[in-house]
Scaffold this motif. Sequence first.
Motif, PDB file in Angstrom:
ATOM      1  N   ASN A 205       0.830  -1.198   0.000  1.00 42.45           N
ATOM      2  CA  ASN A 205       0.000   0.000   0.000  1.00 42.45           C
ATOM      3  C   ASN A 205       0.866   1.249   0.000  1.00 42.45           C
ATOM      4  O   ASN A 205       1.806   1.369   0.764  1.00 42.45           O
ATOM      5  CB  ASN A 205      -0.909  -0.011   1.230  1.00 42.45           C
ATOM      6  N   SER A 206       0.555   2.186  -0.876  1.00 41.79           N
ATOM      7  CA  SER A 206       1.367   3.386  -1.002  1.00 41.79           C
ATOM      8  C   SER A 206       1.014   4.459   0.025  1.00 41.79           C
ATOM      9  O   SER A 206       1.795   5.366   0.244  1.00 41.79           O
ATOM     10  CB  SER A 206       1.246   3.954  -2.412  1.00 41.79           C
ATOM     11  N   LEU A 207      -0.147   4.364   0.649  1.00 48.31           N
ATOM     12  CA  LEU A 207      -0.538   5.360   1.647  1.00 48.31           C
ATOM     13  C   LEU A 207      -0.406   4.800   3.051  1.00 48.31           C
ATOM     14  O   LEU A 207      -0.677   3.637   3.304  1.00 48.31           O
ATOM     15  CB  LEU A 207      -1.994   5.783   1.430  1.00 48.31           C
ATOM     16  N   ASP A 208      -0.001   5.657   3.939  1.00 45.90           N
ATOM     17  CA  ASP A 208       0.141   5.290   5.331  1.00 45.90           C
ATOM     18  C   ASP A 208      -1.174   5.557   6.055  1.00 45.90           C
ATOM     19  O   ASP A 208      -1.795   6.607   5.863  1.00 45.90           O
ATOM     20  CB  ASP A 208       1.272   6.108   5.939  1.00 45.90           C
ATOM     21  N   PHE A 209      -1.579   4.619   6.882  1.00 49.08           N
ATOM     22  CA  PHE A 209      -2.823   4.753   7.630  1.00 49.08           C
ATOM     23  C   PHE A 209      -2.808   6.001   8.504  1.00 49.08           C
ATOM     24  O   PHE A 209      -3.805   6.716   8.599  1.00 49.08           O
ATOM     25  CB  PHE A 209      -3.042   3.492   8.480  1.00 49.08           C
ATOM     26  N   HIS A 210      -1.678   6.293   9.105  1.00 45.75           N
ATOM     27  CA  HIS A 210      -1.578   7.466   9.981  1.00 45.75           C
ATOM     28  C   HIS A 210      -1.715   8.765   9.188  1.00 45.75           C
ATOM     29  O   HIS A 210      -2.263   9.741   9.676  1.00 45.75           O
ATOM     30  CB  HIS A 210      -0.257   7.453  10.753  1.00 45.75           C
ATOM     31  N   LYS A 211      -1.218   8.767   7.961  1.00 49.60           N
ATOM     32  CA  LYS A 211      -1.347   9.949   7.106  1.00 49.60           C
ATOM     33  C   LYS A 211      -2.819  10.205   6.777  1.00 49.60           C
ATOM     34  O   LYS A 211      -3.267  11.351   6.782  1.00 49.60           O
ATOM     35  CB  LYS A 211      -0.552   9.764   5.818  1.00 49.60           C
TER      36      LYS A 211
ATOM     37  N   ILE B  67      -5.459   9.318   8.576  1.00 57.19           N
ATOM     38  CA  ILE B  67      -6.105   9.813   9.800  1.00 57.19           C
ATOM     39  C   ILE B  67      -5.748  11.275  10.040  1.00 57.19           C
ATOM     40  O   ILE B  67      -6.610  12.095  10.349  1.00 57.19           O
ATOM     41  CB  ILE B  67      -5.695   8.954  11.023  1.00 57.19           C
ATOM     42  N   TYR B  68      -4.480  11.616   9.877  1.00 58.18           N
ATOM     43  CA  TYR B  68      -4.026  12.995  10.086  1.00 58.18           C
ATOM     44  C   TYR B  68      -4.723  13.949   9.115  1.00 58.18           C
ATOM     45  O   TYR B  68      -5.202  15.011   9.523  1.00 58.18           O
ATOM     46  CB  TYR B  68      -2.507  13.071   9.905  1.00 58.18           C
ATOM     47  N   LYS B  69      -4.783  13.572   7.850  1.00 57.34           N
ATOM     48  CA  LYS B  69      -5.417  14.433   6.844  1.00 57.34           C
ATOM     49  C   LYS B  69      -6.916  14.569   7.106  1.00 57.34           C
ATOM     50  O   LYS B  69      -7.484  15.646   6.923  1.00 57.34           O
ATOM     51  CB  LYS B  69      -5.187  13.880   5.434  1.00 57.34           C
ATOM     52  N   THR B  70      -7.554  13.504   7.560  1.00 59.31           N
ATOM     53  CA  THR B  70      -8.983  13.570   7.879  1.00 59.31           C
ATOM     54  C   THR B  70      -9.222  14.515   9.044  1.00 59.31           C
ATOM     55  O   THR B  70     -10.140  15.337   9.004  1.00 59.31           O
ATOM     56  CB  THR B  70      -9.526  12.168   8.204  1.00 59.31           C
ATOM     57  N   GLU B  71      -8.413  14.403  10.082  1.00 58.09           N
ATOM     58  CA  GLU B  71      -8.528  15.311  11.229  1.00 58.09           C
ATOM     59  C   GLU B  71      -8.252  16.751  10.823  1.00 58.09           C
ATOM     60  O   GLU B  71      -8.921  17.675  11.282  1.00 58.09           O
ATOM     61  CB  GLU B  71      -7.577  14.885  12.349  1.00 58.09           C
ATOM     62  N   GLU B  72      -7.283  16.937   9.947  1.00 59.98           N
ATOM     63  CA  GLU B  72      -6.963  18.278   9.464  1.00 59.98           C
ATOM     64  C   GLU B  72      -8.159  18.872   8.711  1.00 59.98           C
ATOM     65  O   GLU B  72      -8.498  20.040   8.893  1.00 59.98           O
ATOM     66  CB  GLU B  72      -5.742  18.211   8.548  1.00 59.98           C
ATOM     67  N   LEU B  73      -8.793  18.051   7.898  1.00 57.92           N
ATOM     68  CA  LEU B  73      -9.971  18.509   7.155  1.00 57.92           C
ATOM     69  C   LEU B  73     -11.104  18.901   8.102  1.00 57.92           C
ATOM     70  O   LEU B  73     -11.748  19.934   7.921  1.00 57.92           O
ATOM     71  CB  LEU B  73     -10.439  17.425   6.179  1.00 57.92           C
TER      72      LEU B  73
ATOM     73  N   VAL C  39      -8.396  18.161   1.182  1.00 56.71           N
ATOM     74  CA  VAL C  39      -7.474  18.764   2.153  1.00 56.71           C
ATOM     75  C   VAL C  39      -6.362  19.504   1.426  1.00 56.71           C
ATOM     76  O   VAL C  39      -6.019  20.641   1.788  1.00 56.71           O
ATOM     77  CB  VAL C  39      -6.876  17.689   3.085  1.00 56.71           C
ATOM     78  N   ASP C  40      -5.805  18.885   0.400  1.00 54.43           N
ATOM     79  CA  ASP C  40      -4.741  19.544  -0.357  1.00 54.43           C
ATOM     80  C   ASP C  40      -5.232  20.814  -1.033  1.00 54.43           C
ATOM     81  O   ASP C  40      -4.531  21.826  -1.047  1.00 54.43           O
ATOM     82  CB  ASP C  40      -4.142  18.594  -1.392  1.00 54.43           C
TER      83      ASP C  40
END
Length: 75
Positions: free
Chosen positions: A5-11, A13-19, A64-65
């Motif tokens: 998997n190219s995406l990290d689970f923590h990333k 979660i972090y991006k969702t919280e940021e949004l 988010v981006d």
Amino acid sequence: MTKNNSLDFHKIIYKTEELLNISENRYKITTQVASRAKRRKYEDLDIIEDPFVKPIIRSILEIVDEITESEIIKD
């Protein structure tokens, strides 16, 4: 998540919280993410960039981006 998997689970979660922290209205942002994910699901049938990244996750990361990049550009 797996090594493939190219995406990290923590990333994710972090991006969702940021949004959620950036958005003024959680309902509005939720409907925007859902609409984009649904649209991408049907538009990108032939394009499979990463089979592990679902349309909803990709939509969250894109939104988010878009929001954070526009804030950077305004400054």
